[in-house]
Scaffold this active site. Structure first.
Site, PDB file in Angstrom:
ATOM      1  N   GLN B 125      13.942  -0.052  38.109  1.00 23.37           N
ATOM      2  CA  GLN B 125      13.919  -1.415  38.629  1.00 23.37           C
ATOM      3  C   GLN B 125      14.316  -1.437  40.101  1.00 23.37           C
ATOM      4  O   GLN B 125      15.392  -0.957  40.457  1.00 23.37           O
ATOM      5  CB  GLN B 125      14.908  -2.275  37.824  1.00 23.37           C
ATOM      6  CG  GLN B 125      14.864  -3.745  38.205  1.00 23.37           C
ATOM      7  CD  GLN B 125      15.930  -4.535  37.467  1.00 23.37           C
ATOM      8  OE1 GLN B 125      17.118  -4.309  37.631  1.00 23.37           O
ATOM      9  NE2 GLN B 125      15.492  -5.477  36.649  1.00 23.37           N
ATOM     10  N   GLY B 126      13.464  -1.970  40.967  1.00 22.37           N
ATOM     11  CA  GLY B 126      13.768  -2.074  42.395  1.00 22.37           C
ATOM     12  C   GLY B 126      14.034  -3.516  42.782  1.00 22.37           C
ATOM     13  O   GLY B 126      13.140  -4.185  43.312  1.00 22.37           O
ATOM     14  N   SER B 160      18.777   2.799  39.082  1.00 25.25           N
ATOM     15  CA  SER B 160      19.078   3.764  38.030  1.00 25.25           C
ATOM     16  C   SER B 160      17.814   4.565  37.731  1.00 25.25           C
ATOM     17  O   SER B 160      16.732   3.983  37.590  1.00 25.25           O
ATOM     18  CB  SER B 160      19.536   3.047  36.754  1.00 25.25           C
ATOM     19  OG  SER B 160      20.646   2.233  37.020  1.00 25.25           O
ATOM     20  N   GLU B 245      16.498 -10.461  29.528  1.00 23.21           N
ATOM     21  CA  GLU B 245      17.574  -9.478  29.412  1.00 23.21           C
ATOM     22  C   GLU B 245      18.859 -10.140  28.940  1.00 23.21           C
ATOM     23  O   GLU B 245      19.621  -9.582  28.171  1.00 23.21           O
ATOM     24  CB  GLU B 245      17.815  -8.805  30.760  1.00 23.21           C
ATOM     25  CG  GLU B 245      18.882  -7.738  30.675  1.00 23.21           C
ATOM     26  CD  GLU B 245      19.247  -7.171  32.030  1.00 23.21           C
ATOM     27  OE1 GLU B 245      20.026  -6.241  32.066  1.00 23.21           O
ATOM     28  OE2 GLU B 245      18.748  -7.687  33.045  1.00 23.21           O
ATOM     29  N   GLU B 369      30.653 -13.095  37.803  1.00 27.90           N
ATOM     30  CA  GLU B 369      30.859 -14.285  38.639  1.00 27.90           C
ATOM     31  C   GLU B 369      29.548 -15.058  38.797  1.00 27.90           C
ATOM     32  O   GLU B 369      29.529 -16.288  38.707  1.00 27.90           O
ATOM     33  CB  GLU B 369      31.415 -13.869  40.015  1.00 27.90           C
ATOM     34  CG  GLU B 369      32.870 -13.385  39.966  1.00 27.90           C
ATOM     35  CD  GLU B 369      33.051 -12.046  39.264  1.00 27.90           C
ATOM     36  OE1 GLU B 369      32.124 -11.203  39.302  1.00 27.90           O
ATOM     37  OE2 GLU B 369      34.123 -11.834  38.670  1.00 27.90           O
TER      38      GLU B 369
END
Lengths: 329, 384
Positions: B125-126, B160, B245, B369
């Site tokens: 994922q970018g 990742s 997600e 947060e």
């Protein structure tokens, strides 16, 4: 599988909501500080007329023939309105009275008041909402009992931390209970409904805190725009959601009398009491100084959460029990 | 309200259980690198061959086309069987694929979805950039349209497994002159394209553990046919992925984590004696955690119940925000149970690396947060 209420269940909740909004407004909890006592006894005959006191009682005994799922939904509303926990005494008494037609009729009609008894550390009992009651209910995993209030002797009034409730110390005489059942089934119902009530307390405190954060201004802005307050409100929302989902889940488990009722009900109690205590405290903090006064009901949510904790046998006791049962499949 | 499964559901559960019992890999999952990639792809391929990959995915792209209830049952059985948590394949299976299903063209779907399901490819994922983490919408990695290609220049970070990936879901700035959320494009990037360079970044779980990368793009040419949704509509496309997600995608892990907690209870009993569960602060914490994992299961059931009425909304942020902190509290207790043994970091330790790993839980995919901002503003209606 579906944890959302059915249309019929939604109708029942709506009926409870509109009744409580009309008859049990939160303003009733804002008198001057002092031992106030319970005003909600006058709601019992009306709730009886609407059928709410016999939701879980079989139709052949004069109830609605529904179960713990429906009772849970309604108790959540009682919690939001901080209705006297004497309502739990009545609902449990209705179940215990089954088989005694005259007694059942009286209780389901709300023509009796029923207090709750809790075993005191070191002996004796605490009675809650029993001062002007006719009967007293006790519940434990071993069994549950319905007694005449006169079975309790050496009764002394004690100022209650939650000043809307009537608290007493007492000893139990050797008199026989009016009705008694063995086993944990009714205890599971009691803990389930206390947990549902606690969800209502958590949700009520959340709603009150969020409403205040939307109107109170400091530094030229409403305080809900500050992350310090916004995140506290978000935490309250999370705790209330965690508790409400688990309580919904266990309500079905109790209604279905599944073998894992004890496990699921205890899990509900641990997360729901925790949510009620946290939200009760956080709501006071969001309000600031006014939250520390008796001029809003913020303090009552917190105090009621402590009462629920005690009525559930305390978080400490429930935690010990939580590790005893194997995790259900 | 009911917890009843149909006879057909029960049959599905039985079949899933039988298949898993015979097929769950017995070799240990390698902890990182190319061996982990190959191991996870092989397990994915095996699930596909067995007919179990993509339970709730559309049939036309290789899935089973079943309901979310079936997905839930599969995940429950998956956890019960002790099947491994697919780490490297998470982005492909749980981000890229649902985004393609929701927003992709026919060509994109029929090319990519079967490859993901069959365990042939790995995605990364970018999204995050060195100066745009929580403020994702302000991303600056620039792409200009040149003929029928996007030409990308810039950098992404915290990527990742970029060094193990075949494809990347990439967010780029295609219009710098409009409000920030309106000039972003979501595109599929082939990681073998010339002009892509990687700088490995080690993570805190162990020295030398290569997990993250900074990715540099120099005149990287991506065909416009790889754009998912419209050019400059990438923010909306990305939000559909993140929404997923935060809701159902984490379902399998949530169910699996209940098993971890039971192992912790056993560990406490073995190391500290059975009395620990009754008269100790550790016991009290374990009891509360057990109740909270039960509640997490109930929350998952509620998400599925709500899905019968429509896609998961912002409320799923409540679940994710809760679970990420719950994982931290759960894993932390292992350290307290183990005492000074917790200082030992053997190669295959079941407790300490996973504990350290949980510090990413409250940062990745929106910090706690940011989650609380979303809850405050979108769920509770508090002002920005």
């Amino acid at each position: 599988m579906n944890l959302l209420p059915t249309d019929e269940q939604v109708q029942l909740v709506d009926a409870a909501k509109s009744f409580l909004e009309g008859e049990a407004p939160m303003e009733r909890l804002r008198p001057q500080y002092g031992q106030v006592g319970n005003h909600d006894g006058k709601l019992w005959p009306q709730l009886g007329e609407l059928g709410f006191l016999g939701i879980g009682v079989a139709e052949e005994h004069g109830g609605l023939g529904l179960g713990a799922a429906e009772e849970t939904l309604v108790f959540r509303e009682y919690g939001r309105h901080l209705v006297s926990p004497g309502i739990l005494g009545l609902v449990l008494a209705g179940r215990l009275a089954a088989g005694d037609a005259a007694l059942t009729e009286k209780i389901l009609a709300g023509k009796a008041k029923v207090g709750l008894s809790i075993r005191r550390q070191g002996g004796g009992w605490h009675l809650l909402e029993a001062k002007d009651a006719d009967y007293v209910v006790s519940y434990s995993e071993e069994g549950s009992e319905l007694r005449a209030v006169s079975d309790y002797v050496e009764v002394t009034d004690i100022m209650c931390m939650d000043s809307h409730l009537l608290l007493q110390r007492a000893k139990l005489s050797a008199a026989k209970p009016l009705r008694a059942v063995k086993g944990p089934e009714l205890y599971h119902v009691a803990i389930q409904l206390l947990s549902a009530y606690a969800v209502g307390v958590a949700e009520g405190a959340l709603r009150m805190g969020v409403e205040y954060a939307k109107i109170r201004e400091q530094f030229g802005k409403v305080i809900g725009s500050f992350q310090a307050i916004k995140h506290k409100c978000a935490d309250m929302a999370i705790w209330a959601e965690v508790a409400s989902c688990q309580v919904a889940f266990s309500s079905v488990v109790v209604a279905d009398k599944r073998a894992d009722a004890g496990f699921q009900v205890r899990a509900s109690n641990l997360v729901a009491i925790d949510a009620a205590l946290k939200n009760g405290a956080t709501n006071i903090q969001v309000h600031g100084a006014i939250g520390f006064t008796a001029e809003t009901e913020a303090h009552v949510y917190l105090k009621r959460a402590h009462v629920l904790d005690t009525l559930s046998g305390s978080l400490r006791e429930q935690r010990t029990g939580m590790l005893r049962d194997p995790v259900p499949a | 309200m009911n917890l009843d499964f149909t006879a057909e559901d029960d049959l599905f559960r039985e079949e899933a259980r039988d298949w898993l019992q015979d097929n769950v890999p017995r070799t240990p999952q390698p902890p990182d690198g190319w061996p982990q990639r190959e191991w996870e792809l092989a397990w994915q391929a095996k699930q596909y061959e067995g007919g179990w990959a993509g339970v709730s995915w559309p049939k036309e792209y290789g899935g089973k086309g079943l309901s979310l209830t079936h997905q839930l049952i599969w995940f429950e059985e998956y956890a019960r069987a002790g099947a491994p948590n697919a780490q490297l394949l998470f982005v492909g299976c749980n981000h890229a694929a649902p985004t393609l299903v929701a927003k992709g063209t026919e060509e994109q779907k029929s090319f990519h979805l079967p490859k993901i399901l069959k365990g042939e490819v790995l995605w990364c994922q970018g999204f995050s950039e060195p100066n745009n983490g929580s403020d994702l919408g302000g991303l600056r990695c620039r792409a200009v349209i040149d003929g029928d290609h996007l030409v990308v220049n810039g950098s992404k970070i915290w990527t990742s497994s970029a060094h193990l990936a075949d494809w990347q879901e990439l967010l780029v700035r295609t219009d710098p002159d409009v409000p920030k959320h309106k000039g972003i494009t979501w595109t599929i990037c082939d990681m073998k394209t010339p002009g892509i360079e990687l700088r490995p970044i080690n993570i805190m779980t162990a020295p030398g553990h290569h997990h993250f990368n900074q990715v540099f793009y120099t005149d990287v040419r991506i065909p416009l046919t790889n754009v998912v949704g419209e050019v400059n509509d990438g923010w909306n496309v990305a939000m559909s992925t993140l929404g997923f997600e935060r809701g159902t995608a984490s379902m399998s892990e949530q169910i699996r984590f209940g098993v971890v907690l039971e192992k912790l209870i056993k560990l406490a009993e073995e190391r500290l004696g059975p009395g620990v569960l009754e008269h100790d602060e550790i016991g009290a914490r374990l009891a509360q955690l057990r109740a909270e994992w039960a509640a997490t299961r109930a929350m998952t059931y509620m998400v599925v119940s709500k899905s019968f009425k429509g896609a998961p909304g912002s409320e799923s942020s409540l679940l994710r925000a809760f679970v990420s902190q719950l994982k931290q509290r759960s894993r932390r207790i292992a350290v307290d149970i183990l005492g000074s043994d917790s200082l030992e970091l053997p190669e295959h330790d079941p407790w300490i690396r996973p504990y350290l790993r949980t510090y990413s839980e409250t940062i990745a995919a929106g910090t706690s947060e940011i989650q609380r901002n979303i809850i405050g503003e979108r769920v509770l209606g508090l002002p920005r």
